[in-house]
Design a protein around this motif. Sequence first.
Motif, PDB file in Angstrom:
ATOM      1  N   GLY A 189       0.795  -1.224   0.000  1.00 50.11           N
ATOM      2  CA  GLY A 189       0.000   0.000   0.000  1.00 50.11           C
ATOM      3  C   GLY A 189       0.824   1.268   0.000  1.00 50.11           C
ATOM      4  N   ARG A 190       2.002   1.222   0.609  1.00 53.88           N
ATOM      5  CA  ARG A 190       2.872   2.408   0.648  1.00 53.88           C
ATOM      6  C   ARG A 190       3.406   2.771  -0.736  1.00 53.88           C
ATOM      7  NH1 ARG A 190       1.741   5.708   2.711  1.00 53.88           N
ATOM      8  NH2 ARG A 190       3.726   6.741   3.027  1.00 53.88           N
ATOM      9  N   PHE A 191       3.397   1.799  -1.654  1.00 60.75           N
ATOM     10  CA  PHE A 191       3.888   2.061  -3.004  1.00 60.75           C
ATOM     11  C   PHE A 191       2.756   2.344  -3.991  1.00 60.75           C
ATOM     12  CE2 PHE A 191       7.202  -0.510  -0.993  1.00 60.75           C
ATOM     13  CZ  PHE A 191       8.335   0.248  -1.273  1.00 60.75           C
ATOM     14  N   LEU A 192       1.520   2.219  -3.500  1.00 64.82           N
ATOM     15  CA  LEU A 192       0.351   2.462  -4.353  1.00 64.82           C
ATOM     16  C   LEU A 192      -0.453   3.619  -3.760  1.00 64.82           C
ATOM     17  CD1 LEU A 192      -0.808  -1.232  -4.951  1.00 64.82           C
ATOM     18  CD2 LEU A 192       0.568   0.192  -6.483  1.00 64.82           C
ATOM     19  N   LYS A 193      -0.109   4.812  -4.152  1.00 62.52           N
ATOM     20  CA  LYS A 193      -0.724   6.003  -3.560  1.00 62.52           C
ATOM     21  C   LYS A 193      -2.132   6.258  -4.093  1.00 62.52           C
ATOM     22  CE  LYS A 193       2.898   7.293  -1.144  1.00 62.52           C
ATOM     23  NZ  LYS A 193       2.887   7.317   0.326  1.00 62.52           N
ATOM     24  N   ASP A 194      -2.327   5.991  -5.375  1.00 57.81           N
ATOM     25  CA  ASP A 194      -3.604   6.346  -6.005  1.00 57.81           C
ATOM     26  C   ASP A 194      -4.267   5.102  -6.591  1.00 57.81           C
ATOM     27  OD1 ASP A 194      -3.302   9.193  -5.581  1.00 57.81           O
ATOM     28  OD2 ASP A 194      -1.719   9.082  -7.109  1.00 57.81           O
ATOM     29  N   ILE A 195      -4.955   4.359  -5.744  1.00 63.37           N
ATOM     30  CA  ILE A 195      -5.686   3.178  -6.209  1.00 63.37           C
ATOM     31  C   ILE A 195      -7.044   3.631  -6.735  1.00 63.37           C
ATOM     32  CG2 ILE A 195      -6.672   0.957  -5.553  1.00 63.37           C
ATOM     33  CD1 ILE A 195      -4.661   0.832  -3.287  1.00 63.37           C
ATOM     34  N   PRO A 196      -7.392   3.291  -7.997  1.00 60.19           N
ATOM     35  CA  PRO A 196      -8.679   3.709  -8.566  1.00 60.19           C
ATOM     36  C   PRO A 196      -9.856   3.176  -7.741  1.00 60.19           C
ATOM     37  CG  PRO A 196      -7.216   2.863 -10.273  1.00 60.19           C
ATOM     38  CD  PRO A 196      -6.563   2.557  -8.967  1.00 60.19           C
ATOM     39  N   GLU A 197     -10.869   3.994  -7.564  1.00 61.56           N
ATOM     40  CA  GLU A 197     -12.036   3.623  -6.768  1.00 61.56           C
ATOM     41  C   GLU A 197     -12.740   2.407  -7.352  1.00 61.56           C
ATOM     42  OE1 GLU A 197     -14.122   3.656  -3.498  1.00 61.56           O
ATOM     43  OE2 GLU A 197     -12.573   5.143  -3.904  1.00 61.56           O
ATOM     44  N   ASN A 198     -12.809   2.320  -8.684  1.00 59.18           N
ATOM     45  CA  ASN A 198     -13.458   1.169  -9.326  1.00 59.18           C
ATOM     46  C   ASN A 198     -12.741  -0.131  -9.005  1.00 59.18           C
ATOM     47  OD1 ASN A 198     -15.389   2.779 -10.480  1.00 59.18           O
ATOM     48  ND2 ASN A 198     -14.373   2.920 -12.481  1.00 59.18           N
ATOM     49  N   MET A 199     -11.410  -0.064  -8.949  1.00 56.83           N
ATOM     50  CA  MET A 199     -10.623  -1.248  -8.638  1.00 56.83           C
ATOM     51  C   MET A 199     -10.881  -1.693  -7.204  1.00 56.83           C
ATOM     52  SD  MET A 199      -6.470  -1.803  -8.894  1.00 56.83           S
ATOM     53  CE  MET A 199      -6.471  -1.338 -10.634  1.00 56.83           C
ATOM     54  N   LYS A 200     -10.922  -0.727  -6.265  1.00 53.76           N
ATOM     55  CA  LYS A 200     -11.215  -1.047  -4.876  1.00 53.76           C
ATOM     56  C   LYS A 200     -12.560  -1.755  -4.764  1.00 53.76           C
ATOM     57  CE  LYS A 200      -8.931   3.069  -2.925  1.00 53.76           C
ATOM     58  NZ  LYS A 200      -9.180   4.301  -2.140  1.00 53.76           N
ATOM     59  N   GLN A 201     -13.572  -1.202  -5.442  1.00 54.59           N
ATOM     60  CA  GLN A 201     -14.926  -1.736  -5.346  1.00 54.59           C
ATOM     61  C   GLN A 201     -15.006  -3.140  -5.925  1.00 54.59           C
ATOM     62  OE1 GLN A 201     -17.403   0.121  -3.792  1.00 54.59           O
ATOM     63  NE2 GLN A 201     -18.422  -1.855  -3.789  1.00 54.59           N
ATOM     64  N   THR A 202     -14.358  -3.354  -7.064  1.00 58.12           N
ATOM     65  CA  THR A 202     -14.398  -4.670  -7.711  1.00 58.12           C
ATOM     66  C   THR A 202     -13.733  -5.733  -6.846  1.00 58.12           C
ATOM     67  OG1 THR A 202     -14.391  -3.685  -9.921  1.00 58.12           O
ATOM     68  CG2 THR A 202     -13.702  -5.982  -9.754  1.00 58.12           C
ATOM     69  N   VAL A 203     -12.583  -5.388  -6.271  1.00 57.28           N
ATOM     70  CA  VAL A 203     -11.868  -6.338  -5.411  1.00 57.28           C
ATOM     71  C   VAL A 203     -12.698  -6.686  -4.181  1.00 57.28           C
ATOM     72  CG1 VAL A 203      -9.874  -6.619  -3.898  1.00 57.28           C
ATOM     73  CG2 VAL A 203      -9.563  -5.677  -6.182  1.00 57.28           C
ATOM     74  N   MET A 204     -13.283  -5.670  -3.514  1.00 54.34           N
ATOM     75  CA  MET A 204     -14.081  -5.914  -2.320  1.00 54.34           C
ATOM     76  C   MET A 204     -15.342  -6.711  -2.639  1.00 54.34           C
ATOM     77  SD  MET A 204     -12.147  -4.811  -0.033  1.00 54.34           S
ATOM     78  CE  MET A 204     -13.195  -5.184   1.369  1.00 54.34           C
ATOM     79  N   ASN A 205     -15.945  -6.472  -3.811  1.00 50.43           N
ATOM     80  CA  ASN A 205     -17.113  -7.256  -4.219  1.00 50.43           C
ATOM     81  C   ASN A 205     -16.749  -8.719  -4.452  1.00 50.43           C
ATOM     82  OD1 ASN A 205     -18.879  -5.118  -4.110  1.00 50.43           O
ATOM     83  ND2 ASN A 205     -18.779  -4.644  -6.296  1.00 50.43           N
ATOM     84  N   ALA A 206     -15.605  -8.941  -5.090  1.00 52.49           N
ATOM     85  CA  ALA A 206     -15.148 -10.309  -5.334  1.00 52.49           C
ATOM     86  C   ALA A 206     -14.908 -11.048  -4.026  1.00 52.49           C
ATOM     87  CB  ALA A 206     -13.865 -10.296  -6.183  1.00 52.49           C
ATOM     88  N   ILE A 207     -14.282 -10.362  -3.058  1.00 49.11           N
ATOM     89  CA  ILE A 207     -14.032 -10.961  -1.751  1.00 49.11           C
ATOM     90  C   ILE A 207     -15.359 -11.232  -1.037  1.00 49.11           C
ATOM     91  CG2 ILE A 207     -13.062 -10.541   0.543  1.00 49.11           C
ATOM     92  CD1 ILE A 207     -10.835  -8.954  -0.826  1.00 49.11           C
ATOM     93  N   GLY A 208     -16.302 -10.295  -1.121  1.00 47.32           N
ATOM     94  CA  GLY A 208     -17.604 -10.471  -0.487  1.00 47.32           C
ATOM     95  C   GLY A 208     -18.328 -11.699  -1.002  1.00 47.32           C
ATOM     96  N   ILE A 209     -18.306 -11.909  -2.311  1.00 47.07           N
ATOM     97  CA  ILE A 209     -18.954 -13.089  -2.903  1.00 47.07           C
ATOM     98  C   ILE A 209     -18.280 -14.368  -2.412  1.00 47.07           C
ATOM     99  CG2 ILE A 209     -19.374 -14.327  -5.069  1.00 47.07           C
ATOM    100  CD1 ILE A 209     -19.580 -11.558  -6.420  1.00 47.07           C
TER     101      ILE A 209
END
Length: 235
Positions: A20-40
């Motif tokens: 995370g320290r090397f990824l300052k600007d994570i796109p919001e869409n990417m965050k949402q997609t990853v969290m949705n995949a984990i939720g499923i």
Amino acid sequence: MVLLGTIVNAILIIVGSIIGRFLKDIPENMKQTVMNAIGIAIAVLGIQMGFKSNNFVIVIICIVLGGVLGEWIDLDKWLNRLGNYVEKKFGSKAAQGGSIAQGFVTGTLIFVIGAMGVLGALNSGLQNDHELLISKGIIDGFTSIILAATLGIGVLLSAIPVAIYQGAIALFATQITKIIPEAALDLFLQEMTATGGIMIIAIGLNLLGLTKIRVANLLPSLVIVAIAVTFIYNF
């Protein structure tokens, strides 16, 4: 190894924080997609656990009674109060001392407070089954990437209380096998796994944003399961 799940969980938080320290600007869409995949994935894991019961009526009764008890005590509210207290305690220091304290406090509150850590640690201690804690570790790992990208490297330090908290529960659970008859323990494990599965489904649905279930208020269900199993075994 009883502590394997706990160790993996802590390591994934550390690795995620470093990434995370090397990824300052994570796109919001990417965050949402990853969290949705984990939720499923988490919801499917919960469904799989739910089928472990040999008498689902017990599970239904326990989850209902446990939910009533949990709402009466309102564990969710007390946990939130604890979180707010810790946040206020360290808030001024975080403001003065940079992002380390803030990242540590925020990460600890997110990773420690929740039903999944309790259930996973019990599974590790009672059955040497680490699937649930490793699944939690994956969630925590991705979450720590996002947190560390915004709050700093202090998120990494939250791996310490996670390891202590979950490790203590797992080690305590191993002692249960010495005082409870094997047949009673097997029955408890079946019904506890199924009851916990329902809570895991709820966590998955919450991650998907479909519900806002107060999963912490369902935790007393595990105590009700233990009481029900004791009654069935003896009578």
